[in-house]
Design an enzyme around this catalytic site. Structure first.
Site, PDB file in Angstrom:
ATOM      1  N   GLU A 188       1.522  34.176  15.709  1.00  0.00           N
ATOM      2  CA  GLU A 188       2.122  34.155  17.053  1.00  0.00           C
ATOM      3  C   GLU A 188       2.524  35.542  17.548  1.00  0.00           C
ATOM      4  O   GLU A 188       2.610  35.781  18.758  1.00  0.00           O
ATOM      5  CB  GLU A 188       3.315  33.205  17.091  1.00  0.00           C
ATOM      6  CG  GLU A 188       2.952  31.727  16.925  1.00  0.00           C
ATOM      7  CD  GLU A 188       2.820  31.283  15.480  1.00  0.00           C
ATOM      8  OE1 GLU A 188       2.829  32.145  14.567  1.00  0.00           O
ATOM      9  OE2 GLU A 188       2.709  30.054  15.245  1.00  0.00           O
ATOM     10  N   PHE A 202      13.878  19.418  11.775  1.00  0.00           N
ATOM     11  CA  PHE A 202      12.700  20.125  11.265  1.00  0.00           C
ATOM     12  C   PHE A 202      12.194  21.126  12.314  1.00  0.00           C
ATOM     13  O   PHE A 202      11.962  20.765  13.465  1.00  0.00           O
ATOM     14  CB  PHE A 202      11.601  19.108  10.924  1.00  0.00           C
ATOM     15  CG  PHE A 202      10.332  19.776  10.449  1.00  0.00           C
ATOM     16  CD1 PHE A 202      10.314  20.533   9.284  1.00  0.00           C
ATOM     17  CD2 PHE A 202       9.167  19.666  11.186  1.00  0.00           C
ATOM     18  CE1 PHE A 202       9.147  21.150   8.867  1.00  0.00           C
ATOM     19  CE2 PHE A 202       7.991  20.287  10.762  1.00  0.00           C
ATOM     20  CZ  PHE A 202       7.990  21.034   9.606  1.00  0.00           C
ATOM     21  N   GLN A 203      12.048  22.359  11.908  1.00  0.00           N
ATOM     22  CA  GLN A 203      11.562  23.452  12.761  1.00  0.00           C
ATOM     23  C   GLN A 203      12.427  23.654  14.002  1.00  0.00           C
ATOM     24  O   GLN A 203      11.946  24.071  15.049  1.00  0.00           O
ATOM     25  CB  GLN A 203      10.086  23.261  13.126  1.00  0.00           C
ATOM     26  CG  GLN A 203       9.198  23.372  11.887  1.00  0.00           C
ATOM     27  CD  GLN A 203       7.726  23.486  12.175  1.00  0.00           C
ATOM     28  OE1 GLN A 203       7.233  22.972  13.172  1.00  0.00           O
ATOM     29  NE2 GLN A 203       7.003  24.168  11.286  1.00  0.00           N
ATOM     30  N   LYS A 210      10.625  18.695  23.161  1.00  0.00           N
ATOM     31  CA  LYS A 210       9.470  17.798  23.083  1.00  0.00           C
ATOM     32  C   LYS A 210       9.623  16.632  24.072  1.00  0.00           C
ATOM     33  O   LYS A 210       8.665  16.240  24.750  1.00  0.00           O
ATOM     34  CB  LYS A 210       9.320  17.275  21.647  1.00  0.00           C
ATOM     35  CG  LYS A 210       7.947  16.704  21.380  1.00  0.00           C
ATOM     36  CD  LYS A 210       7.673  16.568  19.896  1.00  0.00           C
ATOM     37  CE  LYS A 210       6.258  16.056  19.665  1.00  0.00           C
ATOM     38  NZ  LYS A 210       5.933  15.890  18.258  1.00  0.00           N
ATOM     39  N   MET A 219       2.688  58.901   9.860  1.00  0.00           N
ATOM     40  CA  MET A 219       3.792  59.476  10.612  1.00  0.00           C
ATOM     41  C   MET A 219       5.065  59.553   9.772  1.00  0.00           C
ATOM     42  O   MET A 219       5.823  60.520   9.857  1.00  0.00           O
ATOM     43  CB  MET A 219       4.040  58.654  11.897  1.00  0.00           C
ATOM     44  CG  MET A 219       5.090  59.231  12.807  1.00  0.00           C
ATOM     45  SD  MET A 219       4.736  60.951  13.240  1.00  0.00           S
ATOM     46  CE  MET A 219       3.832  60.746  14.759  1.00  0.00           C
TER      47      MET A 219
HETATM   48  C1  LIG Z   1       5.741  57.486  17.156  1.00  0.00           C
HETATM   49  C2  LIG Z   1       6.170  57.647  18.607  1.00  0.00           C
HETATM   50  C3  LIG Z   1       6.296  58.902  19.145  1.00  0.00           C
HETATM   51  C4  LIG Z   1       6.617  59.067  20.500  1.00  0.00           C
HETATM   52  N1  LIG Z   1       6.634  60.328  21.022  1.00  0.00           N
HETATM   53  C5  LIG Z   1       6.738  60.477  22.370  1.00  0.00           C
HETATM   54  C6  LIG Z   1       6.572  61.755  22.972  1.00  0.00           C
HETATM   55  O1  LIG Z   1       6.346  62.763  22.323  1.00  0.00           O
HETATM   56  N2  LIG Z   1       6.656  61.830  24.323  1.00  0.00           N
HETATM   57  C7  LIG Z   1       6.900  60.723  25.095  1.00  0.00           C
HETATM   58  O2  LIG Z   1       6.918  60.830  26.338  1.00  0.00           O
HETATM   59  N3  LIG Z   1       7.092  59.522  24.552  1.00  0.00           N
HETATM   60  C8  LIG Z   1       6.993  59.375  23.203  1.00  0.00           C
HETATM   61  N4  LIG Z   1       7.123  58.121  22.664  1.00  0.00           N
HETATM   62  C9  LIG Z   1       7.406  56.983  23.565  1.00  0.00           C
HETATM   63  C10 LIG Z   1       8.882  56.885  23.900  1.00  0.00           C
HETATM   64  O3  LIG Z   1       9.572  56.298  22.829  1.00  0.00           O
HETATM   65  C11 LIG Z   1       9.091  56.060  25.192  1.00  0.00           C
HETATM   66  O4  LIG Z   1       8.504  54.795  25.040  1.00  0.00           O
HETATM   67  C12 LIG Z   1       8.474  56.695  26.425  1.00  0.00           C
HETATM   68  O5  LIG Z   1       8.830  58.052  26.524  1.00  0.00           O
HETATM   69  C13 LIG Z   1       8.960  55.952  27.661  1.00  0.00           C
HETATM   70  O6  LIG Z   1       8.243  56.374  28.781  1.00  0.00           O
HETATM   71  P1  LIG Z   1       8.711  55.943  30.232  1.00  0.00           P
HETATM   72  O7  LIG Z   1      10.147  56.295  30.405  1.00  0.00           O
HETATM   73  O8  LIG Z   1       7.739  56.535  31.170  1.00  0.00           O
HETATM   74  O9  LIG Z   1       8.430  54.370  30.240  1.00  0.00           O
HETATM   75  P2  LIG Z   1       9.394  53.101  30.157  1.00  0.00           P
HETATM   76  O10 LIG Z   1      10.230  53.139  28.961  1.00  0.00           O
HETATM   77  O11 LIG Z   1       8.519  51.926  30.370  1.00  0.00           O
HETATM   78  O12 LIG Z   1      10.329  53.278  31.402  1.00  0.00           O
HETATM   79  C14 LIG Z   1       9.803  53.186  32.699  1.00  0.00           C
HETATM   80  C15 LIG Z   1      10.907  53.415  33.693  1.00  0.00           C
HETATM   81  O13 LIG Z   1      10.340  53.272  34.989  1.00  0.00           O
HETATM   82  C16 LIG Z   1      11.146  52.365  35.734  1.00  0.00           C
HETATM   83  N5  LIG Z   1      10.292  51.632  36.662  1.00  0.00           N
HETATM   84  C17 LIG Z   1       9.536  50.542  36.416  1.00  0.00           C
HETATM   85  N6  LIG Z   1       8.938  50.131  37.527  1.00  0.00           N
HETATM   86  C18 LIG Z   1       9.279  50.994  38.502  1.00  0.00           C
HETATM   87  C19 LIG Z   1       8.976  51.080  39.891  1.00  0.00           C
HETATM   88  N7  LIG Z   1       8.176  50.179  40.490  1.00  0.00           N
HETATM   89  N8  LIG Z   1       9.519  52.082  40.598  1.00  0.00           N
HETATM   90  C20 LIG Z   1      10.345  52.978  40.015  1.00  0.00           C
HETATM   91  N9  LIG Z   1      10.682  52.935  38.714  1.00  0.00           N
HETATM   92  C21 LIG Z   1      10.154  51.945  37.963  1.00  0.00           C
HETATM   93  C22 LIG Z   1      11.793  51.447  34.716  1.00  0.00           C
HETATM   94  O14 LIG Z   1      12.980  50.879  35.226  1.00  0.00           O
HETATM   95  C23 LIG Z   1      12.036  52.402  33.552  1.00  0.00           C
HETATM   96  O15 LIG Z   1      13.270  53.060  33.664  1.00  0.00           O
HETATM   97  C24 LIG Z   1       6.858  57.934  21.305  1.00  0.00           C
HETATM   98  C25 LIG Z   1       6.782  56.664  20.744  1.00  0.00           C
HETATM   99  C26 LIG Z   1       6.423  56.506  19.425  1.00  0.00           C
HETATM  100  C27 LIG Z   1       6.294  55.129  18.866  1.00  0.00           C
HETATM  101  C1  LIG Z   2       6.507  47.226  12.377  1.00  0.00           C
HETATM  102  C2  LIG Z   2       6.835  48.638  12.037  1.00  0.00           C
HETATM  103  N1  LIG Z   2       7.265  48.957  10.797  1.00  0.00           N
HETATM  104  C3  LIG Z   2       7.555  50.248  10.485  1.00  0.00           C
HETATM  105  C4  LIG Z   2       7.423  51.234  11.414  1.00  0.00           C
HETATM  106  C5  LIG Z   2       7.747  52.682  11.061  1.00  0.00           C
HETATM  107  N2  LIG Z   2       6.551  53.512  11.184  1.00  0.00           N
HETATM  108  C6  LIG Z   2       6.279  54.283  12.260  1.00  0.00           C
HETATM  109  S1  LIG Z   2       4.825  55.078  12.157  1.00  0.00           S
HETATM  110  C7  LIG Z   2       4.517  54.442  10.628  1.00  0.00           C
HETATM  111  C8  LIG Z   2       3.271  54.781   9.863  1.00  0.00           C
HETATM  112  C9  LIG Z   2       2.050  54.247  10.487  1.00  0.00           C
HETATM  113  O1  LIG Z   2       1.005  54.357   9.569  1.00  0.00           O
HETATM  114  P1  LIG Z   2      -0.482  54.078  10.005  1.00  0.00           P
HETATM  115  O2  LIG Z   2      -0.578  52.787  10.699  1.00  0.00           O
HETATM  116  O3  LIG Z   2      -1.369  54.262   8.845  1.00  0.00           O
HETATM  117  O4  LIG Z   2      -0.722  55.216  11.103  1.00  0.00           O
HETATM  118  P2  LIG Z   2      -0.753  56.817  10.870  1.00  0.00           P
HETATM  119  O5  LIG Z   2       0.629  57.329  11.163  1.00  0.00           O
HETATM  120  O6  LIG Z   2      -1.168  57.069   9.463  1.00  0.00           O
HETATM  121  O7  LIG Z   2      -1.736  57.297  11.884  1.00  0.00           O
HETATM  122  C10 LIG Z   2       5.573  53.611  10.214  1.00  0.00           C
HETATM  123  C11 LIG Z   2       5.638  52.916   8.914  1.00  0.00           C
HETATM  124  C12 LIG Z   2       6.998  50.846  12.709  1.00  0.00           C
HETATM  125  N3  LIG Z   2       6.885  51.730  13.700  1.00  0.00           N
HETATM  126  N4  LIG Z   2       6.690  49.555  12.981  1.00  0.00           N
END
Ligand SMILES: Cc1cc2nc3c(=O)[nH]c(=O)nc-3n(C[C@H](O)[C@H](O)[C@H](O)COP(=O)(O)OP(=O)(O)OC[C@H]3O[C@@H](n4cnc5c(N)ncnc54)[C@H](O)[C@@H]3O)c2cc1C
Ligand SMILES: Cc1ncc(C[n+]2csc(CCOP(=O)(O)OP(=O)(O)O)c2C)c(N)n1
Ligand SMILES: [Mg+2]
Length: 569
Positions: free
Chosen positions: A49, A111-112, A161, A474
């Site tokens: 799911e 159940f569930q 249900k 990462m």
């Molecule tokens: C491993 C990892 C590394 C990351 N590294 C980076 C990085 O280096 N740089 C980076 O940028 N991000 C990075 N991120 C992502 C980061 O965590 C955020 O998800 C991201 O920066 C959020 O971008 P955002 O604010 O544009 O989007 P969102 O979090 O989706 O926010 C969007 C905003 O826009 C607003 N909005 C929505 N609709 C409208 C509309 N119609 N008009 C006006 N406003 C609106 C919302 O209210 C919200 O505040 C990383 C994520 C991971 C998992």
């Molecule tokens: C469900 C979940 N568990 C743990 C993490 C923490 N986490 C962030 S990146 C990462 C490693 C990802 O490894 P892989 O999928 O092999 O990608 P790579 O970084 O090697 O490109 C982990 C464990 C996460 N983001 N999501």
């Protein structure tokens, strides 16, 4: 007409325009599944799911329409929680429907039975427990209104249900949503728009910060007009990528923790930030105390609770980005910022020297090369890339240059490993004419790879690029930088992904050398069905630059110049 609650559910979904749902049946939702056969709904049977929720999310992000997932009570419902939270953190409009035990059994540990509305309260925009057939239609109508109005997000409807089995008079009109549930979109006063225009007129070093809101609002044209009219460079958040064409001369690239060095330096040196639909996430700002210290800030944002949450701003324009930009545009004087752009170009030149793409081929297969080659192969086509979470996700953001909106789909806020394969299936359902690639790490792939069976059974021709580095890359990188290379629990084995894919009935091939990348991508593209490539890449490669968590945005760890650190160096 008199209908069962189960029929009313589908009757209402169809009237909301739903044609696709992703789900998995079970006892408490069986009446709904039985009634589904009478309606023009295509159901995609998932393998877990969580996959259904990511598929609904991928469907929503690819199309802008609401994605729908359906599951049974108890474990079916709890398996959905990660996907719902993923959609919540990234403002993605999905509606999840769960079966619930009979209303008279609620509270008896039947159940569930699980309190899924209680569990999902913090990760939904709104949720419902429906115990009477009479309330089904209104719940569906409200759910769609809430999921899509204002800042989008997930809504859950839990239906007992007996509410599915019982009958009542169905009236679509009578079920019209209570207007109180409409999230009215604020309209900023003219005086604030003028203040913003005045700040833009006098700025010498402005930067536009383009976020996910650009795509949600459909404001790509207006954003481009603002940038071009004022000669302002545009930096994107991870989720804002594609909102402004990567090939545009004013495009800077991604900001933040793994943003390009010149982008973060430009932000730190800017005298004005024009934030468009982004929420100043900590991955974007680094240390808030030293963030963009010289810059005035304009924040255009639909959700008032985001204003001054992380970064205090000078002018807040609370409203839908597109109409706000439409009003702002005629007030800003046209101009160029040649000196400022030249300064940024110099920093960019310095970065190019360090770039892995500029290094001579040393026989290693780097993920950055694979992703750049994938971009070269698909750049002229209607291609959507869906990434998982980790190093490969950051390399995708750096080396696949997105020119089109909604062509990158990724889990940013929750950072949910396991997202890519199911979300790619959902994206392909939403945009069957597009080519859809899942770019996924060997770790995340192993979390939801069971959904390959879904792709096969349903004939959904996604292409999967496993970036296989034998590590939770990462996390290994964090251990490398901050835990003295003590690789606790990050070396990762896996099955032979080619054999695995073949066992699923999927075309597959492994690639170990750069010379073979193009041909493998070509073969996967030519194959008329799902395909997988196992890219066995450098194991201890590092994503550069990196701003350590909480550090100043300009205090990046840069790629050692010009040496790339690898296992064999
Ligand atoms: C491993 C990892 C590394 C990351 N590294 C980076 C990085 O280096 N740089 C980076 O940028 N991000 C990075 N991120 C992502 C980061 O965590 C955020 O998800 C991201 O920066 C959020 O971008 P955002 O604010 O544009 O989007 P969102 O979090 O989706 O926010 C969007 C905003 O826009 C607003 N909005 C929505 N609709 C409208 C509309 N119609 N008009 C006006 N406003 C609106 C919302 O209210 C919200 O505040 C990383 C994520 C991971 C998992
Ligand atoms: C469900 C979940 N568990 C743990 C993490 C923490 N986490 C962030 S990146 C990462 C490693 C990802 O490894 P892989 O999928 O092999 O990608 P790579 O970084 O090697 O490109 C982990 C464990 C996460 N983001 N999501
Ligand atoms: Mg890995």
């Amino acid at each position: 007409m008199t209908l069962t609650g189960a029929r009313i559910l589908w009757e209402s979904l169809v009237r909301e325009g739903v044609t696709e749902v992703f789900g998995y049946p079970g006892g408490a939702i069986l009446p709904a599944y039985d009634a589904m056969l009478e309606y023009p709904i295509r159901h995609t049977l998932v393998r877990h799911e969580q996959g259904a929720t990511h598929m609904a999310d991928g469907y929503a992000r690819a199309s802008g329409r609401v994605g729908v997932a359906i599951a049974t009570s108890g474990p079916g419902a709890t398996n959905m929680v990660t996907g719902i939270a993923t959609a919540m953190l990234d403002s993605s409009p999905i509606v999840c429907i769960t079966g619930q035990v009979g209303s008279r059994l609620i509270g008896t540990d039947a159940f569930q039975e699980i309190d899924i509305t209680g569990i999902t309260l913090p990760v939904t925009k709104h949720n419902y427990l429906v115990t009477r057939p009479d309330d089904v239609a209104a719940a569906v109508r409200e759910a769609f209104l809430i999921a899509t109005s204002g800042r989008p997000g997930p809504v859950l409807i839990d239906i007992t249900k007996d509410a599915q089995q019982g009958s009542c008079e169905f009236s679509w009109e009578a079920a019209s949503p209570d207007p109180r549930h409409r999230r009215d979109v604020p309209v900023p006063p003219e005086s604030d728009i003028s203040k913003a225009a005045a700040l833009i007129a006098t700025a010498r070093r402005p930067v536009i910060l383009a976020g996910h809101g650009v795509l949600v609002s459909g404001a790509e044209t207006e954003l481009r007009a603002l940038a071009e009219r004022t000669g302002t460079p545009v930096a994107a958040t991870l989720l804002g990528i594609g909102g402004f064409p990567a090939s545009h001369p004013l495009n800077l690239g991604m900001m933040g923790m793994h943003g390009e060095a010149w982008v973060n330096l430009a932000i730190q040196q800017a005298d004005l930030l024009i934030a468009c639909g982004m929420r100043f996430d900590d991955r974007v700002t680094g240390n808030l105390k030293t963030y963009a210290p010289h810059a005035r800030k304009i924040h255009i944002e639909i959700d008032p609770s985001e204003i001054n949450k992380n970064v205090t701003v000078d002018v807040a324009l609370v409203g839908d980005l597109r109409p706000v930009l439409e009003r702002l545009l005629p007030l800003v004087p046209s101009g160029t910022r040649a000196d400022w752009l030249r300064e940024i170009a110099t920093a960019r030149g310095d970065s190019a020297v360090r770039d892995i793409q500029s290094l001579p081929d040393d026989g290693h297969l780097y993920a950055a090369h694979v992703i750049n080659d994938l971009w070269r192969a698909t750049r002229d086509d209607d291609c959507i890339v869906v990434t998982d979470v980790g190093q490969h996700q950051m390399w995708e953001a750096q080396y696949y240059h997105h020119d089109r909106p909604r062509s990158l789909i990724t889990s940013g806020g929750l950072g949910t490993m396991g997202f890519a394969v199911p979300a790619a299936i959902g994206a392909k359902r939403a945009r069957p004419e597009a080519e859809v690639w899942a770019v996924v790490g060997d770790g995340g792939f192993q979390m939801t790879m069971c959904e390959l069976a879904t792709a096969v059974q349903e004939g959904i021709a996604i292409k999967v690029a496993v970036i296989n580095n034998g590590f939770l890359g990462m996390v290994r990188q964090w251990q490398q930088f901050f835990y003295e290379r003590r690789y606790a629990a990050t070396p990762l084995s896996g099955p032979d992904f080619v054999k695995l894919a073949e066992a699923f009935g999927i075309h597959a091939q492994a690639v170990c050398a750069r010379a073979d990348v193009d041909e493998a991508i070509g073969a996967a593209r030519r194959h008329d069905g799902p395909a997988l490539i196992d890219f066995r890449v450098e194991q201890e490669d590092t994503v550069y630059p990196m701003v350590p968590a909480g550090a100043d945005l300009h205090a990046m760890i840069r790629r050692p110049n010009p040496i790339v650190e690898t296992a064999s160096d």
